[in-house]
Design a protein around this motif. Structure first.
Motif, PDB file in Angstrom:
ATOM      1  N   THR A  59       0.695  -1.339  -0.035  1.00  0.00           N
ATOM      2  CA  THR A  59      -0.070   0.051   0.033  1.00  0.00           C
ATOM      3  C   THR A  59       0.859   1.165   0.047  1.00  0.00           C
ATOM      4  O   THR A  59       0.688   2.188  -0.777  1.00  0.00           O
ATOM      5  CB  THR A  59      -0.750   0.159   1.320  1.00  0.00           C
ATOM      6  OG1 THR A  59      -1.845  -1.055   1.159  1.00  0.00           O
ATOM      7  CG2 THR A  59      -1.626   1.483   1.244  1.00  0.00           C
ATOM      8  N   ASP A  70       2.395   1.660  -3.493  1.00  0.00           N
ATOM      9  CA  ASP A  70       1.569   2.049  -4.489  1.00  0.00           C
ATOM     10  C   ASP A  70       1.205   3.442  -4.347  1.00  0.00           C
ATOM     11  O   ASP A  70       1.344   4.131  -5.324  1.00  0.00           O
ATOM     12  CB  ASP A  70       0.567   1.087  -4.353  1.00  0.00           C
ATOM     13  CG  ASP A  70      -0.264   1.041  -5.670  1.00  0.00           C
ATOM     14  OD1 ASP A  70       0.099   0.507  -6.540  1.00  0.00           O
ATOM     15  OD2 ASP A  70      -1.468   1.425  -5.307  1.00  0.00           O
ATOM     16  N   LYS A 121       3.346   5.219 -12.521  1.00  0.00           N
ATOM     17  CA  LYS A 121       2.557   4.061 -13.414  1.00  0.00           C
ATOM     18  C   LYS A 121       2.387   4.647 -14.675  1.00  0.00           C
ATOM     19  O   LYS A 121       2.041   5.810 -14.789  1.00  0.00           O
ATOM     20  CB  LYS A 121       1.121   3.989 -12.462  1.00  0.00           C
ATOM     21  CG  LYS A 121       1.302   3.122 -11.227  1.00  0.00           C
ATOM     22  CD  LYS A 121       0.032   3.034 -10.547  1.00  0.00           C
ATOM     23  CE  LYS A 121       0.161   2.458  -9.292  1.00  0.00           C
ATOM     24  NZ  LYS A 121      -1.343   2.230  -8.521  1.00  0.00           N
ATOM     25  N   HIS A 167      -0.231   3.002 -16.253  1.00  0.00           N
ATOM     26  CA  HIS A 167      -1.622   3.074 -16.265  1.00  0.00           C
ATOM     27  C   HIS A 167      -2.152   2.890 -14.719  1.00  0.00           C
ATOM     28  O   HIS A 167      -1.556   2.367 -14.018  1.00  0.00           O
ATOM     29  CB  HIS A 167      -2.275   1.648 -16.892  1.00  0.00           C
ATOM     30  CG  HIS A 167      -1.801   1.463 -18.226  1.00  0.00           C
ATOM     31  ND1 HIS A 167      -2.371   2.210 -19.219  1.00  0.00           N
ATOM     32  CD2 HIS A 167      -0.916   0.615 -19.039  1.00  0.00           C
ATOM     33  CE1 HIS A 167      -1.594   2.042 -20.320  1.00  0.00           C
ATOM     34  NE2 HIS A 167      -0.759   1.044 -20.166  1.00  0.00           N
ATOM     35  N   SER A 168      -3.202   3.626 -14.501  1.00  0.00           N
ATOM     36  CA  SER A 168      -3.651   3.565 -12.928  1.00  0.00           C
ATOM     37  C   SER A 168      -3.802   2.262 -12.365  1.00  0.00           C
ATOM     38  O   SER A 168      -3.745   2.341 -11.237  1.00  0.00           O
ATOM     39  CB  SER A 168      -5.206   4.460 -12.842  1.00  0.00           C
ATOM     40  OG  SER A 168      -6.185   3.796 -13.649  1.00  0.00           O
ATOM     41  N   GLU A 169      -4.309   1.284 -13.172  1.00  0.00           N
ATOM     42  CA  GLU A 169      -4.556   0.123 -12.606  1.00  0.00           C
ATOM     43  C   GLU A 169      -3.114  -0.914 -12.422  1.00  0.00           C
ATOM     44  O   GLU A 169      -3.371  -1.944 -11.491  1.00  0.00           O
ATOM     45  CB  GLU A 169      -5.459  -0.780 -13.499  1.00  0.00           C
ATOM     46  CG  GLU A 169      -4.952  -1.257 -14.851  1.00  0.00           C
ATOM     47  CD  GLU A 169      -5.364  -0.347 -15.844  1.00  0.00           C
ATOM     48  OE1 GLU A 169      -5.159  -0.518 -17.118  1.00  0.00           O
ATOM     49  OE2 GLU A 169      -5.454   0.927 -15.487  1.00  0.00           O
ATOM     50  N   ASP A 170      -2.219  -0.303 -12.628  1.00  0.00           N
ATOM     51  CA  ASP A 170      -0.681  -1.035 -12.663  1.00  0.00           C
ATOM     52  C   ASP A 170      -0.450  -0.982 -11.246  1.00  0.00           C
ATOM     53  O   ASP A 170      -0.635  -0.269 -10.458  1.00  0.00           O
ATOM     54  CB  ASP A 170       0.218  -0.598 -13.615  1.00  0.00           C
ATOM     55  CG  ASP A 170       0.065  -0.386 -14.889  1.00  0.00           C
ATOM     56  OD1 ASP A 170      -0.737  -1.222 -15.379  1.00  0.00           O
ATOM     57  OD2 ASP A 170       0.696   0.418 -15.730  1.00  0.00           O
ATOM     58  N   LYS A 171       0.198  -2.134 -10.742  1.00  0.00           N
ATOM     59  CA  LYS A 171       0.851  -2.509  -9.422  1.00  0.00           C
ATOM     60  C   LYS A 171       2.271  -2.149  -9.368  1.00  0.00           C
ATOM     61  O   LYS A 171       2.962  -2.431 -10.199  1.00  0.00           O
ATOM     62  CB  LYS A 171       0.646  -3.694  -8.974  1.00  0.00           C
ATOM     63  CG  LYS A 171      -0.937  -4.200  -8.938  1.00  0.00           C
ATOM     64  CD  LYS A 171      -1.776  -3.377  -7.668  1.00  0.00           C
ATOM     65  CE  LYS A 171      -3.055  -3.833  -7.371  1.00  0.00           C
ATOM     66  NZ  LYS A 171      -3.764  -2.894  -6.263  1.00  0.00           N
ATOM     67  N   THR A 229       3.786  -6.107  -5.992  1.00  0.00           N
ATOM     68  CA  THR A 229       2.874  -7.325  -5.490  1.00  0.00           C
ATOM     69  C   THR A 229       3.479  -8.105  -4.458  1.00  0.00           C
ATOM     70  O   THR A 229       4.675  -8.209  -4.315  1.00  0.00           O
ATOM     71  CB  THR A 229       2.238  -8.251  -6.646  1.00  0.00           C
ATOM     72  OG1 THR A 229       3.485  -9.133  -7.019  1.00  0.00           O
ATOM     73  CG2 THR A 229       1.794  -7.459  -8.080  1.00  0.00           C
TER      74      THR A 229
END
Length: 205
Positions: free
Chosen positions: A39, A42, A49, A51-55, A58
């Motif tokens: 968290t 991120d 990033k 793309h906004s959905e990229d991590k 992990t």
């Protein structure tokens, strides 16, 4: 294909001037559990990033780093500030280097400076390196602008409706060649760290 390269370049230059990095003072002074680590990373590296959905990182990646001795193991499933500093280095390296190259580069650093009792520890090392990198932003901006101006001199005889897209392609090629050469240099330097040369191990995220 219509590309407003000049506006795009201006946006990129503006974003470069706002590049920041995670400061040691940003990292909590208490050890963190895995969920807290992902968290934190991120949130603080969100600007990098694509793309906004990229991590950013992990749980699987972090576990693999520890399992394969790239990241020192956590203590009672908790990660210290030094763990996070190592993870930040890994994050920046993994976009251009193989797992084996990162391991060859970082292992000597963690062996000497992770939980060091001397004057130079991971935090001091991190501060020194990243202060140097921040000084490079202006030079990088000038270099990108020079490559852009060079690309505008290409395909002077192309049909007007094709010139913009061809010059855009030239600009991408110039930037890519620069990255290619520097990546080759980094790999050669890392190979020089080992008398045995590069090993053919399986890369991992």
């Amino acid at each position: 294909m219509t590309i407003d390269t000049k506006d795009m370049l201006g946006s990129i230059m503006s974003s470069l001037s706002r590049i920041d990095y995670i400061k040691p003072s940003d990292i909590p002074g208490i050890d963190l559990y895995m969920d807290q680590v992902t968290t934190f990373m991120d949130a603080h590296l969100a600007a990098s990033k694509r793309h906004s959905e990229d991590k950013i990182l992990t749980k699987t990646m972090i576990n693999n780093y520890a399992k394969n001795n790239l990241l020192p193991p956590p203590l009672k499933k908790k990660y210290s500030k030094e763990h996070l500093l190592v993870l930040i280095f890994i994050y920046y390296f993994k976009g251009i280097l193989s797992f084996n190259d990162i391991q060859a580069l970082l292992n000597p650093v963690t062996e000497h400076y992770f939980q060091s009792k001397g004057q130079l520890d991971m935090e001091a090392l991190y501060n020194e390196v990243f202060s140097l990198e921040k000084l490079q932003v202006e030079k990088i901006q000038k270099d990108i602008a020079a490559k852009y101006n060079t690309s505008l001199t290409t395909f002077s005889d192309a049909p007007p409706e094709e010139k913009d897209s061809l010059q855009f392609f030239s600009f991408i090629c110039l930037l890519s060649f620069d990255v290619y050469i520097k990546k080759q240099l980094i790999e050669k330097l890392i190979d020089g760290l080992s008398d045995d040369g590069p090993e053919n191990k399986k890369d991992m995220e």
